[in-house]
Design a protein around this motif. Structure first.
Motif, PDB file in Angstrom:
ATOM      1  N   ILE A  90       0.554  -0.572  -0.078  1.00 40.70           N
ATOM      2  CA  ILE A  90      -0.123  -0.183   0.119  1.00 40.70           C
ATOM      3  C   ILE A  90       0.924   1.141  -0.382  1.00 40.70           C
ATOM      4  N   ASN A  91       0.765   1.771  -1.083  1.00 41.72           N
ATOM      5  CA  ASN A  91       1.741   3.100  -1.444  1.00 41.72           C
ATOM      6  C   ASN A  91       0.707   4.784  -0.403  1.00 41.72           C
ATOM      7  N   GLU A  92       1.929   4.698   0.752  1.00 35.65           N
ATOM      8  CA  GLU A  92       1.326   5.703   1.522  1.00 35.65           C
ATOM      9  C   GLU A  92       0.589   6.838   0.842  1.00 35.65           C
ATOM     10  N   TYR A  93       1.853   7.061  -0.309  1.00 33.12           N
ATOM     11  CA  TYR A  93       1.510   8.402  -1.460  1.00 33.12           C
ATOM     12  C   TYR A  93       0.734   8.555  -2.138  1.00 33.12           C
ATOM     13  N   ASP A  94      -0.550   7.567  -2.151  1.00 39.34           N
ATOM     14  CA  ASP A  94      -1.037   7.223  -3.216  1.00 39.34           C
ATOM     15  C   ASP A  94      -2.432   7.819  -2.668  1.00 39.34           C
ATOM     16  N   THR A  95      -2.990   7.736  -1.123  1.00 37.96           N
ATOM     17  CA  THR A  95      -3.996   7.812  -0.405  1.00 37.96           C
ATOM     18  C   THR A  95      -4.745   8.720  -0.806  1.00 37.96           C
ATOM     19  N   SER A  96      -4.294   9.642  -0.686  1.00 37.73           N
ATOM     20  CA  SER A  96      -5.318  10.925  -0.903  1.00 37.73           C
ATOM     21  C   SER A  96      -4.955  11.432  -2.172  1.00 37.73           C
ATOM     22  N   LEU A  97      -4.370  11.044  -3.266  1.00 35.53           N
ATOM     23  CA  LEU A  97      -4.580  11.636  -4.446  1.00 35.53           C
ATOM     24  C   LEU A  97      -5.483  12.190  -5.378  1.00 35.53           C
ATOM     25  N   LYS A  98      -5.872  13.074  -6.397  1.00 32.16           N
ATOM     26  CA  LYS A  98      -6.799  12.639  -7.532  1.00 32.16           C
ATOM     27  C   LYS A  98      -6.386  12.576  -8.305  1.00 32.16           C
ATOM     28  N   ASP A 113      -4.808  27.089  -7.924  1.00 37.40           N
ATOM     29  CA  ASP A 113      -5.746  26.400  -6.793  1.00 37.40           C
ATOM     30  C   ASP A 113      -6.303  24.709  -7.077  1.00 37.40           C
ATOM     31  N   LYS A 114      -4.883  24.492  -7.153  1.00 35.55           N
ATOM     32  CA  LYS A 114      -4.519  23.243  -6.804  1.00 35.55           C
ATOM     33  C   LYS A 114      -3.878  23.140  -5.467  1.00 35.55           C
ATOM     34  N   GLU A 115      -3.976  22.063  -4.334  1.00 37.02           N
ATOM     35  CA  GLU A 115      -3.328  21.843  -3.487  1.00 37.02           C
ATOM     36  C   GLU A 115      -2.657  20.504  -3.241  1.00 37.02           C
ATOM     37  N   ILE A 116      -1.080  21.124  -3.162  1.00 41.04           N
ATOM     38  CA  ILE A 116      -0.036  19.496  -3.345  1.00 41.04           C
ATOM     39  C   ILE A 116       0.383  18.975  -2.344  1.00 41.04           C
ATOM     40  N   SER A 117       0.286  18.324  -2.571  1.00 37.60           N
ATOM     41  CA  SER A 117      -0.020  16.436  -0.982  1.00 37.60           C
ATOM     42  C   SER A 117       1.639  15.837  -1.238  1.00 37.60           C
ATOM     43  N   SER A 118       2.169  16.131  -2.637  1.00 36.08           N
ATOM     44  CA  SER A 118       3.920  15.434  -2.376  1.00 36.08           C
ATOM     45  C   SER A 118       4.655  16.401  -3.927  1.00 36.08           C
ATOM     46  N   ILE A 119       6.027  16.302  -3.626  1.00 33.83           N
ATOM     47  CA  ILE A 119       6.150  16.007  -4.743  1.00 33.83           C
ATOM     48  C   ILE A 119       7.692  15.402  -4.604  1.00 33.83           C
ATOM     49  N   LYS A 143       7.843  14.825 -10.035  1.00 32.31           N
ATOM     50  CA  LYS A 143       6.831  13.979 -10.206  1.00 32.31           C
ATOM     51  C   LYS A 143       5.315  14.951  -9.288  1.00 32.31           C
ATOM     52  N   ILE A 144       4.622  15.410  -9.158  1.00 28.63           N
ATOM     53  CA  ILE A 144       3.693  16.701  -8.488  1.00 28.63           C
ATOM     54  C   ILE A 144       2.312  15.306  -8.249  1.00 28.63           C
ATOM     55  N   ASN A 145       2.515  15.689  -7.011  1.00 27.34           N
ATOM     56  CA  ASN A 145       0.511  14.718  -6.375  1.00 27.34           C
ATOM     57  C   ASN A 145      -0.062  16.143  -5.803  1.00 27.34           C
ATOM     58  N   TYR A 146      -1.381  15.963  -6.435  1.00 23.68           N
ATOM     59  CA  TYR A 146      -2.027  16.635  -5.523  1.00 23.68           C
ATOM     60  C   TYR A 146      -3.636  16.147  -4.852  1.00 23.68           C
ATOM     61  N   LYS A 147      -3.493  17.030  -4.286  1.00 22.43           N
ATOM     62  CA  LYS A 147      -5.051  16.825  -3.019  1.00 22.43           C
ATOM     63  C   LYS A 147      -6.353  16.289  -3.700  1.00 22.43           C
TER      64      LYS A 147
END
Length: 309
Positions: free
Chosen positions: A95-103, A170-176, A304-308
């Motif tokens: 289970i990848n912790e970085y993927d749980t809240s990504l859109k 207009d987007k909130e970043i959760s991780s890079i 890679k930019i991950n957005y909430k």
């Protein structure tokens, strides 16, 4: 030796190669021996009482999976292929912790020659897929208009800086996540040649990675045929993640620096990435940075930019 490798289900190619490599008792027996000491192919064959042809075949599979590496060393009866283990430990995150809240996720490929700024000291150089792009060991050559064609660059001290637009309004970043292939920089190559490589994001020091060596002894999987065999051939693929919880190197937490501390909006949604060998570093061993057509990995610098949601 690298201490840890952490994989997740996105890294399908690596998982399949490692699974294949470990699905054989003979190859596991080889890893058991190399976990204790470096050995030649002949020594492994003798210790396991197994034919040289079988050992060579198994070693090739282990090397393809990046579980072992070798260097050529002179001996009384010619050149020895001395094998050693790469990792002490391998973890697999199901289970990848970085993927749980990504859109969604945005991927930006950054050619290694598209740097914004630099301040470097020789040795240094730029080469493309077909040859040298500028004069060797001259820092001013990094201003060359041909730098955009670079597939391998190197320097001994100083820094190179990339500026990457995040396009996150207009987007909130959760991780890079930043990944690149790199190694130290030694005369010709030296598999044991430590170098302290520091990463600075938006003027904030993120981490210092002690790279173990400048790798050669075999051709890089993508390295062009014209490149000298006695020069740097390949690097290690390193991944830096900055999240709301801290900073990770190859998915192992290394510091408490968080995404908030990068102050992305204050930098107009641009990420400044400096890759540096400090003048006061304990190990001033230089750096090689590989593009998509040199080394072992078919990629440039990748952000890679991950957005909430």
């Amino acid at each position: 030796m690298e201490k840890n490798l952490t994989l997740n289900l996105k890294k399908e190619d690596e998982l399949l190669k490692i699974s294949k490599a470990l699905a054989n008792k003979g190859r596991i027996d080889i890893l058991k021996l190399l976990a204790v000491e470096s050995l030649s192919v002949y020594e492994i064959s003798k210790k396991l009482n197994s034919p040289m042809s079988t050992i060579c075949s198994n070693i090739a599979i282990l090397e393809e999976a990046n579980l072992i590496r070798y260097k050529l060393q002179g001996g009384k009866h010619g050149t020895l292929k001395l094998c050693s283990i790469v990792y002490e430990k391998i973890d697999i995150n199901l289970i990848n912790e970085y993927d749980t809240s990504l859109k969604n996720e945005k991927i930006i490929n950054v050619p290694i020659g598209s740097y914004y700024n630099f301040d470097i000291k020789p040795t240094c150089g730029l080469v493309g897929e077909k040859g040298y792009l500028a004069k060797d060991d001259d820092p001013t050559s990094f201003y060359s208009p041909l730098r955009s064609e670079a597939e391998l660059l190197w320097f001994n001290q100083g820094y190179i800086e990339y500026r990457i637009p995040l396009e996150s309004k207009d987007k909130e970043i959760s991780s890079i996540s930043l990944s690149l292939e790199l190694c130290s920089e030694a005369p010709y190559y030296r598999n044991i040649w430590p170098s302290d490589i520091t990463f600075i994001f938006n003027d904030l020091e993120i981490l210092t990675y002690k790279c173990p060596g400048d790798f050669g002894g075999r051709k890089g999987k993508l390295t062009p045929s014209w490149w000298p065999k006695n020069a740097t051939q390949f690097g290690l693929l390193k991944t830096i993640n900055v999240t709301t919880n801290g900073t990770y190197l190859d998915f192992v937490k290394v510091s408490d620096v968080t995404l908030k501390q990068l102050k992305l909006h204050q930098y107009n949604d641009v990420l400044s990435v400096k890759i540096m060998i400090k003048d006061d570093a304990k190990n001033i061993g230089g750096i090689n940075i590989f593009g998509s057509k040199f080394g072992d990995y078919s990629q440039d610098i990748v952000l890679k930019i991950n957005y909430k949601e």
